[in-house]
Scaffold this motif. Sequence first.
Motif, PDB file in Angstrom:
ATOM      1  N   UNK A 117      -5.791   4.184   6.617  1.00  0.00           N
ATOM      2  CA  UNK A 117      -5.124   5.031   7.316  1.00  0.00           C
ATOM      3  C   UNK A 117      -4.680   4.111   8.296  1.00  0.00           C
ATOM      4  N   UNK A 118      -3.147   4.522   8.799  1.00  0.00           N
ATOM      5  CA  UNK A 118      -2.835   3.401   9.739  1.00  0.00           C
ATOM      6  C   UNK A 118      -4.066   4.191  11.703  1.00  0.00           C
ATOM      7  N   UNK A 119      -3.979   2.535  12.270  1.00  0.00           N
ATOM      8  CA  UNK A 119      -5.285   3.274  13.512  1.00  0.00           C
ATOM      9  C   UNK A 119      -4.257   2.619  14.740  1.00  0.00           C
ATOM     10  N   UNK A 120      -4.034   3.050  15.815  1.00  0.00           N
ATOM     11  CA  UNK A 120      -3.775   3.204  16.829  1.00  0.00           C
ATOM     12  C   UNK A 120      -4.025   1.928  17.949  1.00  0.00           C
ATOM     13  N   UNK A 121      -3.620   1.431  17.154  1.00  0.00           N
ATOM     14  CA  UNK A 121      -3.036  -0.542  17.175  1.00  0.00           C
ATOM     15  C   UNK A 121      -1.469  -1.330  17.326  1.00  0.00           C
ATOM     16  N   UNK A 122      -1.033  -2.092  17.653  1.00  0.00           N
ATOM     17  CA  UNK A 122       0.091  -2.442  16.775  1.00  0.00           C
ATOM     18  C   UNK A 122       0.133  -3.568  16.391  1.00  0.00           C
ATOM     19  N   UNK A 123       0.881  -3.572  15.200  1.00  0.00           N
ATOM     20  CA  UNK A 123       1.568  -4.283  14.497  1.00  0.00           C
ATOM     21  C   UNK A 123       2.278  -2.810  12.843  1.00  0.00           C
ATOM     22  N   UNK A 124       2.103  -3.626  11.726  1.00  0.00           N
ATOM     23  CA  UNK A 124       2.916  -3.295  10.798  1.00  0.00           C
ATOM     24  C   UNK A 124       1.921  -2.532   9.591  1.00  0.00           C
ATOM     25  N   UNK A 125       1.681  -1.214   9.446  1.00  0.00           N
ATOM     26  CA  UNK A 125       0.882  -1.390   8.177  1.00  0.00           C
ATOM     27  C   UNK A 125       1.695  -1.407   7.195  1.00  0.00           C
ATOM     28  N   UNK A 126       0.796  -1.320   6.417  1.00  0.00           N
ATOM     29  CA  UNK A 126       1.410  -1.467   4.866  1.00  0.00           C
ATOM     30  C   UNK A 126       0.137  -1.412   3.688  1.00  0.00           C
ATOM     31  N   UNK A 127       0.541  -0.795   2.128  1.00  0.00           N
ATOM     32  CA  UNK A 127      -0.796  -0.776   1.187  1.00  0.00           C
ATOM     33  C   UNK A 127      -0.793  -1.851   0.725  1.00  0.00           C
ATOM     34  N   UNK A 128       0.464  -3.411   0.744  1.00  0.00           N
ATOM     35  CA  UNK A 128       0.404  -4.689  -0.025  1.00  0.00           C
ATOM     36  C   UNK A 128       1.541  -4.676   0.508  1.00  0.00           C
ATOM     37  N   UNK A 129       1.856  -6.352   0.300  1.00  0.00           N
ATOM     38  CA  UNK A 129       2.642  -7.742   0.643  1.00  0.00           C
ATOM     39  C   UNK A 129       3.153  -8.777  -0.013  1.00  0.00           C
ATOM     40  N   UNK A 130       4.366  -8.042  -0.525  1.00  0.00           N
ATOM     41  CA  UNK A 130       5.219  -8.921  -1.717  1.00  0.00           C
ATOM     42  C   UNK A 130       5.129 -10.069  -0.534  1.00  0.00           C
ATOM     43  N   UNK A 131       5.009 -11.599  -0.392  1.00  0.00           N
ATOM     44  CA  UNK A 131       6.192 -12.698  -0.053  1.00  0.00           C
ATOM     45  C   UNK A 131       5.649 -13.575  -0.718  1.00  0.00           C
TER      46      UNK A 131
END
Length: 224
Positions: A117-131
Amino acid sequence: MDGHAFTLAGASLVARPSGALYWEARNLLCVSDLHLGKALRRARKGEPPLPPYETRDTLTRLESDLRRTGATTVICLGDSFDDTLAALALPAAEKLWIAKLQAGRRWVWIEGNHDPGPVDLGGTHLAELPTPPLTFRHIANPGQSGEISGHYHPKMRLALRGQSISRPAFLIDGDRVILPAYGTYTGGLNCDDPALTGLMRPEALAVLTGPVTHVLPMRQGARR
């Protein structure tokens, strides 16, 4: 740049001695399996204690990698925290440290099996990242090519200066890279384990981390 340079799906990458992966064309640094807060989690569950310094040590090494590469995008490839409660229980000083590392950067937390699950910190939370042409996820998908994953904490044992040592290792073939665990208190899975030999091609390489990288055939470690 220090480390082992190689190409995956046309992308030029560097496996750094620290266990971080650098993609210069995207100015992107990827690390996997930080397991921050492991000492706190073990203490909470009444397990044998560990010195409570692993988060600071891991963040110190990550800060050094960011300084050396100048990366403006960071991907944490899952299991960044030993569990969700470990993330919530991080001391304020360490949360502030992470916030300072995030400042001015795109920061992506990929979901892992320890921290779904997401945490109480900055940034983006994703299951995976296609790049394109690469895909970043926590656990390898055998049908995928151009994949960057972690999860298994691969390592290899070898003889060095008359001693047998075990080092975390990148596993690399024409389809994928499996990153070593970056966290300080993380164990590992030997490269001869069927979970890894079943994923990697016969010609796969192991890039051992340490003061400098050592590149060996993965199957050499599997024969030891």
